[in-house]
Design an enzyme around this catalytic site. Structure first.
Site, PDB file in Angstrom:
ATOM      1  N   ASP A  76       9.359   8.323   0.644  1.00  0.00           N
ATOM      2  CA  ASP A  76       9.109  10.051   0.768  1.00  0.00           C
ATOM      3  C   ASP A  76       7.659   9.707  -0.389  1.00  0.00           C
ATOM      4  O   ASP A  76       6.660   8.264  -0.022  1.00  0.00           O
ATOM      5  CB  ASP A  76       9.953  10.219   0.339  1.00  0.00           C
ATOM      6  CG  ASP A  76       9.806   9.707  -1.574  1.00  0.00           C
ATOM      7  OD1 ASP A  76       9.313   9.149  -2.417  1.00  0.00           O
ATOM      8  OD2 ASP A  76      10.660  10.682  -2.360  1.00  0.00           O
ATOM      9  N   ASN A  91      12.088   1.170   3.434  1.00  0.00           N
ATOM     10  CA  ASN A  91      11.728   0.229   2.337  1.00  0.00           C
ATOM     11  C   ASN A  91      12.510   0.187   1.784  1.00  0.00           C
ATOM     12  O   ASN A  91      13.790   0.249   1.697  1.00  0.00           O
ATOM     13  CB  ASN A  91      10.575   1.321   1.318  1.00  0.00           C
ATOM     14  CG  ASN A  91       9.583   0.180   0.559  1.00  0.00           C
ATOM     15  OD1 ASN A  91       9.334  -1.018   1.103  1.00  0.00           O
ATOM     16  ND2 ASN A  91      10.373   0.296  -0.630  1.00  0.00           N
ATOM     17  N   LEU A 125       1.662   4.682   1.157  1.00  0.00           N
ATOM     18  CA  LEU A 125       1.441   5.776   2.534  1.00  0.00           C
ATOM     19  C   LEU A 125       0.618   7.004   2.222  1.00  0.00           C
ATOM     20  O   LEU A 125       1.279   7.455   1.478  1.00  0.00           O
ATOM     21  CB  LEU A 125       2.807   5.241   3.508  1.00  0.00           C
ATOM     22  CG  LEU A 125       2.937   4.284   4.232  1.00  0.00           C
ATOM     23  CD1 LEU A 125       5.097   4.015   5.077  1.00  0.00           C
ATOM     24  CD2 LEU A 125       2.614   3.330   4.588  1.00  0.00           C
ATOM     25  N   HIS A 140      13.630  -2.638  -1.988  1.00  0.00           N
ATOM     26  CA  HIS A 140      12.813  -2.959  -3.225  1.00  0.00           C
ATOM     27  C   HIS A 140      13.902  -3.597  -3.543  1.00  0.00           C
ATOM     28  O   HIS A 140      15.494  -3.610  -4.228  1.00  0.00           O
ATOM     29  CB  HIS A 140      12.706  -1.253  -3.697  1.00  0.00           C
ATOM     30  CG  HIS A 140      12.323  -1.223  -5.146  1.00  0.00           C
ATOM     31  ND1 HIS A 140      11.061  -1.384  -5.542  1.00  0.00           N
ATOM     32  CD2 HIS A 140      12.598  -1.266  -6.015  1.00  0.00           C
ATOM     33  CE1 HIS A 140      10.832  -1.844  -6.819  1.00  0.00           C
ATOM     34  NE2 HIS A 140      11.927  -1.534  -7.111  1.00  0.00           N
ATOM     35  N   LYS A 160       1.024  -1.339  -0.377  1.00  0.00           N
ATOM     36  CA  LYS A 160      -0.337  -0.066  -0.320  1.00  0.00           C
ATOM     37  C   LYS A 160       1.354   1.009   0.060  1.00  0.00           C
ATOM     38  O   LYS A 160       1.964   1.456   0.744  1.00  0.00           O
ATOM     39  CB  LYS A 160      -0.979   0.016   1.012  1.00  0.00           C
ATOM     40  CG  LYS A 160      -1.689  -1.243   1.584  1.00  0.00           C
ATOM     41  CD  LYS A 160      -2.969  -0.694  -0.158  1.00  0.00           C
ATOM     42  CE  LYS A 160      -4.354  -1.392   0.340  1.00  0.00           C
ATOM     43  NZ  LYS A 160      -3.907  -3.080  -0.030  1.00  0.00           N
TER      44      LYS A 160
END
Length: 207
Positions: free
Chosen positions: A148, A114, A100, A116, A98
Protein backbone atom coordinates in the site's frame (compact mmCIF):
# COMPACT_ATOMS: atom_id res chain seq x y z
CA UNK A 1 -6.76 -13.78 -12.76
CA UNK A 2 -6.49 -12.80 -16.42
CA UNK A 3 -3.51 -14.44 -18.08
CA UNK A 4 -1.42 -12.17 -20.29
CA UNK A 5 1.89 -14.00 -20.72
CA UNK A 6 2.57 -15.53 -24.14
CA UNK A 7 2.01 -19.10 -22.96
CA UNK A 8 -1.29 -18.31 -21.23
CA UNK A 9 -0.06 -18.33 -17.65
CA UNK A 10 -0.51 -15.29 -15.40
CA UNK A 11 2.30 -12.80 -15.96
CA UNK A 12 4.62 -11.82 -13.10
CA UNK A 13 6.80 -8.73 -13.31
CA UNK A 14 9.57 -8.48 -10.72
CA UNK A 15 11.04 -5.18 -9.50
CA UNK A 16 14.57 -5.58 -8.12
CA UNK A 17 17.52 -3.48 -7.00
CA UNK A 18 20.06 -5.79 -5.39
CA UNK A 19 21.74 -9.17 -5.31
CA UNK A 20 18.76 -10.97 -6.76
CA UNK A 21 18.50 -13.86 -4.29
CA UNK A 22 14.72 -13.56 -4.19
CA UNK A 23 14.56 -13.11 -7.95
CA UNK A 24 16.64 -16.27 -8.43
CA UNK A 25 14.15 -18.25 -6.36
CA UNK A 26 11.23 -16.89 -8.39
CA UNK A 27 13.01 -17.67 -11.67
CA UNK A 28 13.70 -21.24 -10.53
CA UNK A 29 10.09 -21.78 -9.46
CA UNK A 30 8.45 -20.24 -12.51
CA UNK A 31 10.73 -22.00 -14.98
CA UNK A 32 9.29 -25.37 -13.94
CA UNK A 33 6.86 -26.79 -16.53
CA UNK A 34 4.07 -27.06 -13.97
CA UNK A 35 4.48 -23.52 -12.60
CA UNK A 36 1.17 -21.63 -12.52
CA UNK A 37 2.89 -18.32 -13.36
CA UNK A 38 5.54 -16.96 -15.70
CA UNK A 39 7.93 -14.03 -15.34
CA UNK A 40 7.43 -11.73 -18.32
CA UNK A 41 9.87 -9.07 -17.22
CA UNK A 42 12.30 -7.79 -14.61
CA UNK A 43 12.61 -4.06 -13.95
CA UNK A 44 15.63 -2.60 -12.14
CA UNK A 45 16.39 0.93 -11.01
CA UNK A 46 20.18 0.54 -11.07
CA UNK A 47 22.96 -1.75 -12.27
CA UNK A 48 22.75 -4.81 -10.05
CA UNK A 49 23.16 -8.57 -9.86
CA UNK A 50 19.42 -9.00 -10.37
CA UNK A 51 19.80 -7.57 -13.88
CA UNK A 52 22.48 -10.15 -14.65
CA UNK A 53 20.23 -12.96 -13.43
CA UNK A 54 17.39 -11.80 -15.64
CA UNK A 55 19.68 -11.67 -18.66
CA UNK A 56 21.09 -15.12 -17.97
CA UNK A 57 17.56 -16.52 -17.75
CA UNK A 58 16.48 -14.89 -21.00
CA UNK A 59 13.89 -12.72 -19.25
CA UNK A 60 13.11 -9.31 -20.69
CA UNK A 61 14.94 -6.67 -18.69
CA UNK A 62 13.95 -3.01 -18.42
CA UNK A 63 15.76 -0.23 -16.56
CA UNK A 64 13.88 2.66 -15.02
CA UNK A 65 16.33 4.96 -13.22
CA UNK A 66 15.15 7.91 -11.13
CA UNK A 67 17.98 10.14 -12.37
CA UNK A 68 16.76 9.75 -15.95
CA UNK A 69 13.51 11.56 -15.12
CA UNK A 70 12.62 15.09 -14.08
CA UNK A 71 11.41 14.06 -10.62
CA UNK A 72 10.02 11.13 -8.66
CA UNK A 73 6.52 11.70 -10.01
CA UNK A 74 7.78 11.42 -13.57
CA UNK A 75 9.80 8.34 -12.65
CA UNK A 76 6.75 6.72 -11.07
CA UNK A 77 4.70 7.37 -14.19
CA UNK A 78 7.44 5.88 -16.37
CA UNK A 79 7.73 2.83 -14.11
CA UNK A 80 3.97 2.35 -14.30
CA UNK A 81 4.09 2.40 -18.09
CA UNK A 82 7.01 -0.05 -18.23
CA UNK A 83 5.34 -2.60 -15.96
CA UNK A 84 2.02 -2.25 -17.79
CA UNK A 85 3.81 -2.81 -21.10
CA UNK A 86 5.21 -6.07 -19.71
CA UNK A 87 1.63 -7.24 -19.16
CA UNK A 88 1.82 -7.65 -15.39
CA UNK A 89 -0.96 -9.61 -13.73
CA UNK A 90 1.10 -9.60 -10.53
CA UNK A 91 3.94 -7.28 -9.50
CA UNK A 92 6.53 -8.61 -7.05
CA UNK A 93 8.99 -6.27 -5.36
CA UNK A 94 12.05 -8.39 -4.59
CA UNK A 95 14.62 -6.26 -2.82
CA UNK A 96 13.41 -3.17 -4.69
CA UNK A 97 14.75 -0.19 -2.78
CA UNK A 98 12.31 2.49 -3.89
CA UNK A 99 8.94 3.59 -2.56
CA UNK A 100 6.24 3.17 -5.20
CA UNK A 101 4.23 6.29 -6.01
CA UNK A 102 0.54 7.00 -6.38
CA UNK A 103 0.31 6.38 -10.13
CA UNK A 104 1.85 2.92 -9.77
CA UNK A 105 -0.22 1.97 -6.73
CA UNK A 106 -3.44 3.07 -8.41
CA UNK A 107 -2.69 1.18 -11.64
CA UNK A 108 -1.81 -2.11 -9.93
CA UNK A 109 -3.87 -1.86 -6.75
CA UNK A 110 -4.27 -5.20 -5.01
CA UNK A 111 -1.74 -6.84 -7.35
CA UNK A 112 1.58 -5.82 -5.78
CA UNK A 113 3.29 -8.00 -3.19
CA UNK A 114 6.48 -7.51 -1.20
CA UNK A 115 8.54 -9.72 1.08
CA UNK A 116 10.11 -8.37 4.25
CA UNK A 117 12.70 -9.95 6.61
CA UNK A 118 10.73 -9.58 9.84
CA UNK A 119 7.37 -10.47 11.32
CA UNK A 120 5.42 -7.35 10.51
CA UNK A 121 4.13 -5.10 11.94
CA UNK A 122 7.33 -5.40 14.01
CA UNK A 123 10.48 -3.92 12.49
CA UNK A 124 9.37 -2.31 9.22
CA UNK A 125 11.82 -0.45 7.02
CA UNK A 126 15.24 -1.09 5.53
CA UNK A 127 17.01 -2.31 8.68
CA UNK A 128 14.60 -4.95 9.94
CA UNK A 129 17.21 -7.60 10.79
CA UNK A 130 19.46 -5.16 12.64
CA UNK A 131 16.49 -3.69 14.49
CA UNK A 132 15.24 -7.12 15.61
CA UNK A 133 18.66 -8.00 17.01
CA UNK A 134 18.99 -4.64 18.76
CA UNK A 135 15.56 -5.07 20.34
CA UNK A 136 16.48 -8.48 21.73
CA UNK A 137 13.52 -10.42 20.39
CA UNK A 138 13.85 -14.21 20.35
CA UNK A 139 11.79 -14.84 17.23
CA UNK A 140 11.72 -12.98 13.94
CA UNK A 141 10.96 -14.23 10.44
CA UNK A 142 9.65 -13.33 7.01
CA UNK A 143 6.44 -11.66 5.86
CA UNK A 144 4.83 -11.42 2.45
CA UNK A 145 2.28 -8.61 2.23
CA UNK A 146 0.25 -6.55 -0.18
CA UNK A 147 1.83 -3.18 -0.93
CA UNK A 148 0.00 0.00 0.00
CA UNK A 149 1.15 3.62 0.31
CA UNK A 150 2.98 3.07 3.59
CA UNK A 151 6.35 1.49 4.37
CA UNK A 152 5.71 -2.23 4.96
CA UNK A 153 2.19 -1.48 6.18
CA UNK A 154 0.07 -3.45 3.71
CA UNK A 155 -2.20 -6.38 4.66
CA UNK A 156 -0.27 -9.54 5.50
CA UNK A 157 -0.62 -12.53 3.17
CA UNK A 158 1.76 -14.98 4.86
CA UNK A 159 4.41 -15.21 7.54
CA UNK A 160 7.02 -17.73 8.68
CA UNK A 161 9.06 -17.61 11.91
CA UNK A 162 12.83 -17.80 12.37
CA UNK A 163 14.34 -18.34 15.82
CA UNK A 164 17.18 -16.02 16.84
CA UNK A 165 20.29 -17.66 18.27
CA UNK A 166 22.37 -16.00 20.96
CA UNK A 167 25.34 -16.16 18.58
CA UNK A 168 23.55 -14.51 15.67
CA UNK A 169 24.84 -11.35 14.06
CA UNK A 170 23.06 -9.41 11.34
CA UNK A 171 24.65 -11.42 8.53
CA UNK A 172 23.97 -14.88 9.95
CA UNK A 173 20.41 -14.05 10.92
CA UNK A 174 19.62 -12.42 7.59
CA UNK A 175 20.98 -15.45 5.73
CA UNK A 176 18.62 -17.77 7.63
CA UNK A 177 15.67 -15.42 7.13
CA UNK A 178 16.40 -15.29 3.38
CA UNK A 179 16.19 -19.08 3.19
CA UNK A 180 12.68 -18.96 4.66
CA UNK A 181 11.73 -15.80 2.78
CA UNK A 182 12.49 -17.32 -0.62
CA UNK A 183 10.26 -20.33 0.00
CA UNK A 184 7.45 -18.21 1.43
CA UNK A 185 7.48 -15.75 -1.47
CA UNK A 186 7.34 -18.51 -4.10
CA UNK A 187 4.42 -20.12 -2.25
CA UNK A 188 2.50 -16.85 -2.08
CA UNK A 189 3.04 -16.15 -5.78
CA UNK A 190 1.58 -19.56 -6.64
CA UNK A 191 -1.39 -18.99 -4.34
CA UNK A 192 -1.98 -15.48 -5.66
CA UNK A 193 -2.28 -16.56 -9.29
CA UNK A 194 -4.38 -19.67 -8.61
CA UNK A 195 -6.67 -18.61 -5.77
CA UNK A 196 -8.78 -15.63 -4.76
CA UNK A 197 -7.65 -13.10 -2.16
CA UNK A 198 -10.42 -12.48 0.34
CA UNK A 199 -10.23 -9.23 2.34
CA UNK A 200 -11.96 -8.49 5.63
CA UNK A 201 -10.63 -5.11 6.70
CA UNK A 202 -6.91 -5.55 7.22
CA UNK A 203 -7.26 -9.33 7.32
CA UNK A 204 -6.60 -11.11 4.02
CA UNK A 205 -6.54 -14.79 3.13
CA UNK A 206 -6.49 -17.06 0.12
CA UNK A 207 -9.67 -18.99 -0.64
Amino acid sequence: MNATSPDGRPAVVVLASGTGSLLAAIIDATSAPNSPARITGVVVDRDCRAAELAGAAGIELRRCVVADHADRTAWDAALTDVVADLGADLVVTAGFMKILGRAFLDRFAGRIINSHPALLPSFPGAHAVRDALAHGVKVTGATVHLVDDGVDTGPILAQAPVMIDDTDDEISLHDRIKTVERVLLVQVIASFVTRAVVSEGRKVRFS
